[in-house]
Design a protein around this motif. Structure first.
Motif, PDB file in Angstrom:
ATOM      1  N   ALA A 256      18.706 -52.328  -6.045  1.00 27.47           N
ATOM      2  CA  ALA A 256      18.793 -52.195  -4.591  1.00 27.47           C
ATOM      3  C   ALA A 256      19.807 -51.138  -4.166  1.00 27.47           C
ATOM      4  CB  ALA A 256      19.149 -53.533  -3.963  1.00 27.47           C
ATOM      5  N   VAL A 257      20.915 -51.001  -4.907  1.00 25.93           N
ATOM      6  CA  VAL A 257      21.991 -50.100  -4.476  1.00 25.93           C
ATOM      7  C   VAL A 257      21.530 -48.649  -4.374  1.00 25.93           C
ATOM      8  CG1 VAL A 257      24.213 -49.129  -5.155  1.00 25.93           C
ATOM      9  CG2 VAL A 257      23.865 -51.592  -5.208  1.00 25.93           C
ATOM     10  N   PRO A 258      20.921 -48.035  -5.410  1.00 23.16           N
ATOM     11  CA  PRO A 258      20.487 -46.634  -5.251  1.00 23.16           C
ATOM     12  C   PRO A 258      19.400 -46.474  -4.196  1.00 23.16           C
ATOM     13  CG  PRO A 258      19.660 -47.549  -7.308  1.00 23.16           C
ATOM     14  CD  PRO A 258      20.626 -48.536  -6.771  1.00 23.16           C
ATOM     15  N   CYS A 259      18.527 -47.459  -4.071  1.00 23.42           N
ATOM     16  CA  CYS A 259      17.482 -47.377  -3.041  1.00 23.42           C
ATOM     17  C   CYS A 259      18.091 -47.383  -1.647  1.00 23.42           C
ATOM     18  CB  CYS A 259      16.504 -48.539  -3.192  1.00 23.42           C
ATOM     19  SG  CYS A 259      15.540 -48.515  -4.716  1.00 23.42           S
ATOM     20  N   LEU A 260      19.071 -48.236  -1.425  1.00 22.84           N
ATOM     21  CA  LEU A 260      19.737 -48.279  -0.120  1.00 22.84           C
ATOM     22  C   LEU A 260      20.500 -46.989   0.161  1.00 22.84           C
ATOM     23  CD1 LEU A 260      21.063 -51.960  -0.085  1.00 22.84           C
ATOM     24  CD2 LEU A 260      19.287 -50.982   1.381  1.00 22.84           C
ATOM     25  N   MET A 261      21.124 -46.426  -0.861  1.00 22.27           N
ATOM     26  CA  MET A 261      21.857 -45.165  -0.668  1.00 22.27           C
ATOM     27  C   MET A 261      20.913 -44.041  -0.269  1.00 22.27           C
ATOM     28  SD  MET A 261      24.639 -45.236  -3.784  1.00 22.27           S
ATOM     29  CE  MET A 261      25.342 -43.677  -3.239  1.00 22.27           C
ATOM     30  N   ILE A 262      19.718 -44.033  -0.833  1.00 23.47           N
ATOM     31  CA  ILE A 262      18.726 -43.018  -0.464  1.00 23.47           C
ATOM     32  C   ILE A 262      18.215 -43.249   0.951  1.00 23.47           C
ATOM     33  CG2 ILE A 262      16.421 -42.141  -0.993  1.00 23.47           C
ATOM     34  CD1 ILE A 262      17.025 -42.670  -3.937  1.00 23.47           C
ATOM     35  N   LEU A 263      17.890 -44.497   1.268  1.00 22.12           N
ATOM     36  CA  LEU A 263      17.306 -44.803   2.578  1.00 22.12           C
ATOM     37  C   LEU A 263      18.309 -44.619   3.711  1.00 22.12           C
ATOM     38  CD1 LEU A 263      15.130 -47.941   1.734  1.00 22.12           C
ATOM     39  CD2 LEU A 263      14.344 -45.626   2.298  1.00 22.12           C
ATOM     40  N   ILE A 264      19.598 -44.757   3.432  1.00 24.89           N
ATOM     41  CA  ILE A 264      20.596 -44.572   4.489  1.00 24.89           C
ATOM     42  C   ILE A 264      20.551 -43.150   5.040  1.00 24.89           C
ATOM     43  CG2 ILE A 264      23.089 -44.361   4.861  1.00 24.89           C
ATOM     44  CD1 ILE A 264      23.431 -46.885   3.203  1.00 24.89           C
ATOM     45  N   ILE A 265      20.367 -42.177   4.168  1.00 26.53           N
ATOM     46  CA  ILE A 265      20.324 -40.793   4.647  1.00 26.53           C
ATOM     47  C   ILE A 265      18.941 -40.421   5.174  1.00 26.53           C
ATOM     48  CG2 ILE A 265      22.116 -40.097   3.029  1.00 26.53           C
ATOM     49  CD1 ILE A 265      19.940 -38.803   1.328  1.00 26.53           C
ATOM     50  N   VAL A 266      17.903 -41.124   4.733  1.00 30.05           N
ATOM     51  CA  VAL A 266      16.551 -40.822   5.220  1.00 30.05           C
ATOM     52  C   VAL A 266      16.303 -41.496   6.566  1.00 30.05           C
ATOM     53  CG1 VAL A 266      14.083 -41.056   4.726  1.00 30.05           C
ATOM     54  CG2 VAL A 266      15.679 -40.516   2.878  1.00 30.05           C
ATOM     55  N   ASN A 267      16.551 -42.804   6.608  1.00 27.35           N
ATOM     56  CA  ASN A 267      16.323 -43.588   7.822  1.00 27.35           C
ATOM     57  C   ASN A 267      17.184 -44.849   7.743  1.00 27.35           C
ATOM     58  OD1 ASN A 267      15.369 -45.155   9.947  1.00 27.35           O
ATOM     59  ND2 ASN A 267      13.255 -44.495   9.686  1.00 27.35           N
ATOM     60  N   PRO A 268      18.336 -44.875   8.429  1.00 27.85           N
ATOM     61  CA  PRO A 268      19.223 -46.049   8.315  1.00 27.85           C
ATOM     62  C   PRO A 268      18.554 -47.348   8.726  1.00 27.85           C
ATOM     63  CG  PRO A 268      20.380 -44.197   9.316  1.00 27.85           C
ATOM     64  CD  PRO A 268      18.930 -43.813   9.236  1.00 27.85           C
ATOM     65  N   TRP A 269      17.673 -47.306   9.731  1.00 30.58           N
ATOM     66  CA  TRP A 269      17.006 -48.536  10.146  1.00 30.58           C
ATOM     67  C   TRP A 269      16.028 -49.000   9.069  1.00 30.58           C
ATOM     68  CZ3 TRP A 269      19.926 -50.365  13.554  1.00 30.58           C
ATOM     69  CH2 TRP A 269      20.498 -49.563  14.537  1.00 30.58           C
ATOM     70  N   ALA A 270      15.407 -48.059   8.381  1.00 31.17           N
ATOM     71  CA  ALA A 270      14.550 -48.426   7.249  1.00 31.17           C
ATOM     72  C   ALA A 270      15.389 -49.027   6.117  1.00 31.17           C
ATOM     73  CB  ALA A 270      13.785 -47.214   6.744  1.00 31.17           C
ATOM     74  N   ALA A 271      16.627 -48.515   5.940  1.00 31.23           N
ATOM     75  CA  ALA A 271      17.521 -49.093   4.933  1.00 31.23           C
ATOM     76  C   ALA A 271      17.860 -50.538   5.276  1.00 31.23           C
ATOM     77  CB  ALA A 271      18.794 -48.255   4.826  1.00 31.23           C
ATOM     78  N   LEU A 272      18.065 -50.815   6.571  1.00 30.68           N
ATOM     79  CA  LEU A 272      18.343 -52.189   6.987  1.00 30.68           C
ATOM     80  C   LEU A 272      17.145 -53.092   6.710  1.00 30.68           C
ATOM     81  CD1 LEU A 272      20.181 -54.232   8.396  1.00 30.68           C
ATOM     82  CD2 LEU A 272      19.222 -53.455  10.581  1.00 30.68           C
ATOM     83  N   ARG A 273      15.952 -52.617   7.035  1.00 33.43           N
ATOM     84  CA  ARG A 273      14.752 -53.406   6.761  1.00 33.43           C
ATOM     85  C   ARG A 273      14.577 -53.633   5.260  1.00 33.43           C
ATOM     86  NH1 ARG A 273      12.452 -49.722  10.440  1.00 33.43           N
ATOM     87  NH2 ARG A 273      11.166 -48.818   8.782  1.00 33.43           N
ATOM     88  N   PHE A 274      14.856 -52.598   4.487  1.00 34.45           N
ATOM     89  CA  PHE A 274      14.708 -52.710   3.033  1.00 34.45           C
ATOM     90  C   PHE A 274      15.715 -53.708   2.468  1.00 34.45           C
ATOM     91  CE2 PHE A 274      15.735 -51.339  -1.311  1.00 34.45           C
ATOM     92  CZ  PHE A 274      14.468 -51.362  -1.875  1.00 34.45           C
ATOM     93  N   GLY A 275      16.950 -53.703   2.982  1.00 35.55           N
ATOM     94  CA  GLY A 275      17.943 -54.652   2.502  1.00 35.55           C
ATOM     95  C   GLY A 275      17.536 -56.090   2.758  1.00 35.55           C
ATOM     96  N   ILE A 276      17.030 -56.351   3.969  1.00 32.64           N
ATOM     97  CA  ILE A 276      16.561 -57.705   4.290  1.00 32.64           C
ATOM     98  C   ILE A 276      15.370 -58.077   3.411  1.00 32.64           C
ATOM     99  CG2 ILE A 276      15.578 -59.146   6.113  1.00 32.64           C
ATOM    100  CD1 ILE A 276      17.157 -57.453   8.121  1.00 32.64           C
TER     101      ILE A 276
END
Length: 390
Positions: free
Chosen positions: A281-301
């Motif tokens: 989850a950690v590298p995926c979240l780091m990538i999604l934060i710069i692409v789309n922070p709201w998508a990173a939030l959805r992905f974390g949940i």
């Protein structure tokens, strides 16, 4: 004359003492020359690597081969050969499908991410500035944190770009290792075809080297280890494949960018017990934060919900109690195995520790039974009397 011969006569106690002394000297020399010993072991392993890989492949494919032999071909004429051919053709088809469907999308996602990194970072900076102005946040901590994060991601992108020639050289070395791959493949086929003969030969060697009672104990331990390992590995592979497919479906439904890349990372790292979800989850979240922070939030949940489903429902359903370890011992096995042997240690540390744990538990139970006491130190006869009186 008879007294002189006694000096040259070696009894079992003398031999045991000499063996202990020799083992101690060997351990001392090994510890004082650890670098040379490690180099020698690595050299031997490099020579035997095709056969080790062939054994691993044969071990993983043995269960489906037995299934085809007994259930599909009903132990008929040349059933073993037909089962081996069927299993290898299915495995080849799965590999081809994965390479054609998944690998191009993963590579395309990585290249697209690297090419658009500057745009993503600019959007992230603008969003942070808007948030600072909207909420009237004072101080330079948040912008400086974003700047550090941008530097980190740019360094990662530069590393990927600069590593392209090295990756090419790695690909060339892989191409040069085709002979080893073919050797491993052929060795695995021979091992599967001659499994019964190899097992008979190993049993014969064990009974020739050790006493009959000790040989039976060794074979019993080997059978138990085989059941634990094959149950854990096969169950974990099936579990991780299901989690990867579910992750792809959910990321597609929730419109999370790079769904294939995220699902592959989550599915592969899920093979590692306990720490797998965090590692993926950690590298995926780091990538999604710069692409789309709201998508990173959805992905974390989504990942939290997915891993809860895996840990409480899917995992126990597939794996059952294949290891018999509590959570603390699983954690110890992963940390120790990963520290000693890396990724392979994190994966195989749990079933290895499960075998050692079961042996230690049986030894402790046997010792308690010999002493006539229970785990609390109470006499067994008194405990049974108390139970009857109650």
């Amino acid at each position: 004359m008879e007294d002189k011969k006694k000096w040259y006569r070696l009894d079992s106690r003398t031999i045991s003492n000499l063996a202990v002394v020799c083992i101690g000297i060997a351990l001392y020399l090994g510890l004082t020359h650890l670098y040379q010993v490690r180099a020698a072991i690595n050299g031997v392993l490099n020579v035997l690597s095709p056969f080790i890989a062939g054994f691993v492949l044969a071990y993983l494919l043995n269960a489906p081969t037995d299934f085809f032999q007994k259930k599909v071909y009903k132990n008929g004429h040349h059933s073993r050969t037909k089962a081996i051919v069927s299993v290898y053709l299915i495995a080849l088809a799965v590999i081809v499908v994965l390479l054609q469907l998944v690998l191009p999308q993963v590579v395309g996602s990585v290249l697209n991410l690297v090419n658009n990194l500057s745009v993503y970072l600019a959007n992230l900076t603008q969003m942070v500035q808007d948030l600072v102005q909207y909420f009237h946040i004072e101080g330079d901590e948040l912008p400086s944190l974003v700047a550090d994060y941008q530097t980190l991601m740019k360094n990662a992108a530069n590393f990927i770009t600069s590593s392209a020639p090295e990756l090419f050289n790695f690909g060339m070395s892989v191409g040069n290792g085709v002979v080893n791959a073919l050797t491993a493949l052929i060795a695995s086929i021979y091992m599967l075809a001659g499994k019964d003969q190899l097992i008979r030969q190993m049993k014969k060697l064990i009974f020739a080297l050790f006493p009959a009672r000790g040989s039976r104990e060794i074979l019993s331990i080997a059978d138990r280890a085989n059941r634990i390992f094959i149950g854990f590995i096969n169950g974990k592979l099936v579990d991780s494949a299901i989690i990867g497919v579910l992750c792809f479906l959910l990321t597609t439904v929730f419109r999370i960018p790079y769904a294939v890349l995220m699902s592959v990372v989550v599915g592969v790292t899920n093979v590692i017990p306990f720490f797998g979800p965090i590692i993926g989850a950690v590298p995926c979240l780091m990538i999604l934060i710069i692409v789309n922070p709201w998508a990173a939030l959805r992905f974390g949940i989504l990942i939290i919900a997915l891993q809860q489903f895996d840990g409480n429902i899917l995992g126990p359903k597939i794996l059952g109690d294949s290891t018999g370890l509590s959570a603390i011992w699983v954690l110890v096995a992963i940390v120790v195995g990963g520290g000693l042997f890396g990724f392979a240690g994190m994966l195989l540390g749990v079933p290895t520790f499960a075998v050692l744990y079961s042996l230690m538990r049986e030894w402790a139970d046997r010792r308690l039974a010999e002493k006539g006491i229970d785990a609390n130190g109470e006499p067994v006869a008194i405990c049974s009397t108390w139970k009857k009186s109650d």
